[in-house]
Design a protein around this motif. Structure first.
Motif, PDB file in Angstrom:
ATOM      1  N   TYR A   3       0.474  -1.487   0.173  1.00 26.12           N
ATOM      2  CA  TYR A   3       0.262   0.122   0.117  1.00 26.12           C
ATOM      3  C   TYR A   3       0.832   1.137  -0.244  1.00 26.12           C
ATOM      4  O   TYR A   3       1.785   0.729   0.781  1.00 26.12           O
ATOM      5  N   LYS A   4       0.367   2.240  -0.899  1.00 22.59           N
ATOM      6  CA  LYS A   4       1.234   3.863  -0.193  1.00 22.59           C
ATOM      7  C   LYS A   4       0.479   4.425   0.049  1.00 22.59           C
ATOM      8  O   LYS A   4      -0.664   5.039  -0.721  1.00 22.59           O
ATOM      9  N   LEU A   5       0.658   5.683   0.733  1.00 17.85           N
ATOM     10  CA  LEU A   5      -0.195   6.869   0.560  1.00 17.85           C
ATOM     11  C   LEU A   5      -0.163   7.474  -0.863  1.00 17.85           C
ATOM     12  O   LEU A   5       0.220   7.963  -1.212  1.00 17.85           O
ATOM     13  N   LEU A   6      -1.596   8.028  -0.956  1.00 18.93           N
ATOM     14  CA  LEU A   6      -2.191   8.920  -1.937  1.00 18.93           C
ATOM     15  C   LEU A   6      -1.679  10.019  -1.808  1.00 18.93           C
ATOM     16  O   LEU A   6      -2.264  11.159  -0.937  1.00 18.93           O
ATOM     17  N   GLY A   7      -0.693  10.688  -3.191  1.00 21.26           N
ATOM     18  CA  GLY A   7      -0.603  12.212  -2.646  1.00 21.26           C
ATOM     19  C   GLY A   7      -0.112  12.715  -1.078  1.00 21.26           C
ATOM     20  O   GLY A   7       0.593  11.772  -0.665  1.00 21.26           O
ATOM     21  N   ARG A   8      -0.168  14.155  -0.157  1.00 22.57           N
ATOM     22  CA  ARG A   8       0.162  14.777   0.554  1.00 22.57           C
ATOM     23  C   ARG A   8      -1.473  14.402   1.641  1.00 22.57           C
ATOM     24  O   ARG A   8      -1.367  15.344   2.337  1.00 22.57           O
ATOM     25  N   SER A   9      -1.504  13.137   1.645  1.00 27.84           N
ATOM     26  CA  SER A   9      -2.529  12.796   2.501  1.00 27.84           C
ATOM     27  C   SER A   9      -2.325  11.233   3.479  1.00 27.84           C
ATOM     28  O   SER A   9      -1.785  10.972   3.037  1.00 27.84           O
ATOM     29  N   GLY A  10      -2.965  10.638   4.468  1.00 29.60           N
ATOM     30  CA  GLY A  10      -2.122   9.144   4.890  1.00 29.60           C
ATOM     31  C   GLY A  10      -3.661   7.860   4.310  1.00 29.60           C
ATOM     32  O   GLY A  10      -3.053   7.561   5.300  1.00 29.60           O
ATOM     33  N   LEU A  11      -3.988   8.075   3.313  1.00 29.23           N
ATOM     34  CA  LEU A  11      -5.113   8.093   2.295  1.00 29.23           C
ATOM     35  C   LEU A  11      -4.195   5.982   2.090  1.00 29.23           C
ATOM     36  O   LEU A  11      -3.795   6.665   1.225  1.00 29.23           O
ATOM     37  N   LYS A  12      -4.439   5.058   2.127  1.00 32.80           N
ATOM     38  CA  LYS A  12      -3.964   4.322   2.072  1.00 32.80           C
ATOM     39  C   LYS A  12      -3.571   3.009   0.647  1.00 32.80           C
ATOM     40  O   LYS A  12      -5.810   2.561   1.261  1.00 32.80           O
ATOM     41  N   VAL A  13      -3.730   2.697  -0.856  1.00 33.91           N
ATOM     42  CA  VAL A  13      -3.832   2.590  -1.680  1.00 33.91           C
ATOM     43  C   VAL A  13      -3.313   1.587  -1.782  1.00 33.91           C
ATOM     44  O   VAL A  13      -2.148   1.840  -2.214  1.00 33.91           O
ATOM     45  N   HIS A 201       6.332  18.254  -7.571  1.00 37.25           N
ATOM     46  CA  HIS A 201       5.982  20.288  -6.437  1.00 37.25           C
ATOM     47  C   HIS A 201       5.155  19.999  -5.387  1.00 37.25           C
ATOM     48  O   HIS A 201       5.507  20.236  -4.390  1.00 37.25           O
ATOM     49  N   PHE A 202       4.272  19.516  -5.643  1.00 34.23           N
ATOM     50  CA  PHE A 202       3.138  19.786  -4.942  1.00 34.23           C
ATOM     51  C   PHE A 202       2.476  18.261  -3.741  1.00 34.23           C
ATOM     52  O   PHE A 202       1.477  17.465  -3.397  1.00 34.23           O
ATOM     53  N   GLY A 203       3.407  17.269  -4.007  1.00 29.36           N
ATOM     54  CA  GLY A 203       3.220  16.283  -3.379  1.00 29.36           C
ATOM     55  C   GLY A 203       1.768  14.934  -3.746  1.00 29.36           C
ATOM     56  O   GLY A 203       1.693  14.624  -3.495  1.00 29.36           O
ATOM     57  N   MET A 204       1.101  15.132  -4.852  1.00 30.83           N
ATOM     58  CA  MET A 204       0.346  14.542  -5.393  1.00 30.83           C
ATOM     59  C   MET A 204       0.923  13.084  -6.152  1.00 30.83           C
ATOM     60  O   MET A 204       2.309  13.577  -6.853  1.00 30.83           O
ATOM     61  N   THR A 205       0.334  12.316  -6.003  1.00 30.59           N
ATOM     62  CA  THR A 205       0.275  10.788  -7.091  1.00 30.59           C
ATOM     63  C   THR A 205       0.424  11.099  -8.442  1.00 30.59           C
ATOM     64  O   THR A 205      -0.943  11.702  -8.257  1.00 30.59           O
TER      65      THR A 205
END
Length: 340
Positions: A3-13, A201-205
Motif C-alpha cells: 500500500y502507498k499513501l495517495l499524495g499528501r494524505s494519510g489515505l492508503k491505497v 512539487h505539490f506531493g501529488m500522486t
C-alpha cells in the motif's frame, strides 16, 4: 500488493488501481456484470483496494455494477474514486462542465448508482476552460465538509491550472488536490514536460490512465489483434511499433509479459505513481498483477527510456544541456559567456 499513501494524505491505497471503464457493455464493448464481479474479486484477493470509475463510464453502468458489488462487501476496505464533468444526461445546459451546479448534481447521482453514502476520491474529469478554479475548489471543499466526498483530485487539466488551484486552496484553507490523473505511458511521455514535475512539487500522486497505450504496449497489435484502436492512431504507427518491440525484447529477456515491463517502467520513474490498469477479462488483470513482483535493472530502464524519450521543449531541454549547471553559479555563467 503493498500500500502507498495517495499524495499528501494519510489515505492508503494499493500500488495498482483497478480501472473500471470497461464494466458494462452499454457502449458496445466491455465486461458483463458477472465478469466484472470476478475481476473485482481477483483484485481484492490480491490486496487491491483502489477502484477507479466515472459517472459516464458505460453510460453509468460501471458505477451501478460497482455499487451492486460493494453492497455485499466491506465498503470501508475499498477506496472508491469517481469523476464528474462530462455530460451524463440531456436534462439541462448545466449537466456537464466543472461548474458547482453540475458537480453537486453529478455527485448525488453517482452516490445513488454506487449505493454508498460517500465517495473516497472525487476527480474533476477534464478542465472545461470556463469555470473559475475557486468555484471548483470551494464546491469540492463543501462536499468534503458534508462528508459526501473524502478527498479531492483532478484529471486532464493543464499543469498551470492545477498549480494555481493547489496554491489557492492552501491559502484559503480548502482541501487540496492529492492526485493527478493523466494519460501517461511509453507511447505518451509528454506529461514529463510540465504535469509530472508539477505533481512532484505539490506531493501529488500521478495515476496514469492508458498506461499500456490502450493495449498497444502488450504487443497485441504486432501480433495481429486489430482491437478498437484506429489504424492512424499514435498507438498504432511506426513509432509505437518501434517502442513496443523494445519493450517486448526486454520482456523476453526477463521471461515476463510486455505489459509487465511497460507498467513497471513507469513505477520506477522517481515519482509517486499508481497506474490504472483496466481489465475486461480476468486473464488481463492476472497478468497485470504480476507487475508488482518485477524490478527492472538500470540497463533495461535505460534501453526503454532511450527508445521512448520525447523532447522536453523549453525550458526542460535547456536545463539538461551539457555544461549548464543550475546549482553552480559559476558554471552557469561560464556557459552564458561562451554563448555571447
Amino acid at each position: 500488493m503493498k500500500y502507498k499513501l495517495l499524495g499528501r494524505s494519510g489515505l492508503k491505497v494499493s500500488e495498482l488501481c483497478l480501472g473500471t471503464m470497461g464494466f458494462g457493455t452499454d457502449n458496445g464493448w466491455g465486461a458483463d456484470a458477472a465478469t466484472s464481479f470476478d475481476i473485482m474479486d481477483e483484485f481484492a484477493g490480491a490486496g487491491g483496494n483502489f477502484l477507479d470509475t466515472a459517472n459516464v463510464y458505460q453510460k453509468g453502468t460501471s458505477e451501478r455494477i460497482i455499487g451492486d458489488y460493494l453492497a455485499n462487501q466491506d465498503r470501508d476496505y475499498f477506496v472508491l474514486a469517481t469523476k464528474y464533468t462530462l455530460k451524463d444526461n440531456q436534462t439541462n445546459p448545466n449537466a456537464s462542465g466543472n461548474n458547482r451546479k453540475n458537480m453537486m448534481r453529478s455527485v448525488e447521482e453517482s452516490l445513488k448508482r454506487l449505493k454508498t453514502d460517500f465517495i473516497d476520491v472525487l476527480y474533476l474529469h477534464i478542465w472545461d476552460d470556463i469555470t473559475p478554479i475557486d468555484e471548483v475548489l470551494r464546491g469540492l471543499d463543501d462536499l468534503i465538509r458534508q462528508g459526501k466526498v473524502t478527498y479531492a483530485a483532478i484529471s486532464d487539466t493543464p499543469a498551470w491550472m492545477v498549480a494555481k488551484g493547489n496554491t489557492l486552496a492552501e491559502l484559503m484553507g480548502w482541501s487540496q488536490f492529492i492526485a493527478l490523473q493523466v494519460e501517461y505511458s511509453l507511447l505518451q511521455r509528454t506529461p514529463e514536460r510540465e504535469l509530472i514535475p508539477m505533481a512532484k512539487h505539490f506531493g501529488m500522486t500521478v495515476t496514469p490512465w492508458a498506461p499500456l497505450g490502450g493495449g498497444a504496449l502488450t504487443g497485441k497489435y504486432l501480433k495481429g489483434d486489430t482491437g478498437r484502436v484506429k489504424p492512424e492512431s499514435n498507438r498504432r504507427n511506426e513509432n509505437s511499433e518501434r517502442i513496443t518491440k523494445v519493450v517486448m525484447e526486454v520482456a523476453d529477456e526477463l521471461g515476463v509479459s510486455a505489459g509487465n515491463v511497460a507498467l513497471q517502467w513507469m513505477r520506477q520513474q522517481g515519482f509517486s505513481c499508481i497506474p490504472i490498469v483496466g481489465a475486461t477479462k480476468l486473464s488481463q488483470l492476472k497478468d497485470n498483477l504480476k507487475t508488482t513482483s518485477l524490478i527492472l535493472s538500470d540497463e533495461h530502464l535505460k534501453k526503454i527510456d532511450e527508445a521512448s524519450a520525447v523532447p522536453l521543449g523549453f525550458p526542460g531541454d535547456f536545463f539538461k544541456e551539457e555544461n549548464v549547471r543550475i546549482n553552480s553559479f559559476g558554471g552557469f555563467y561560464d556557459r552564458v559567456e561562451k554563448r555571447s
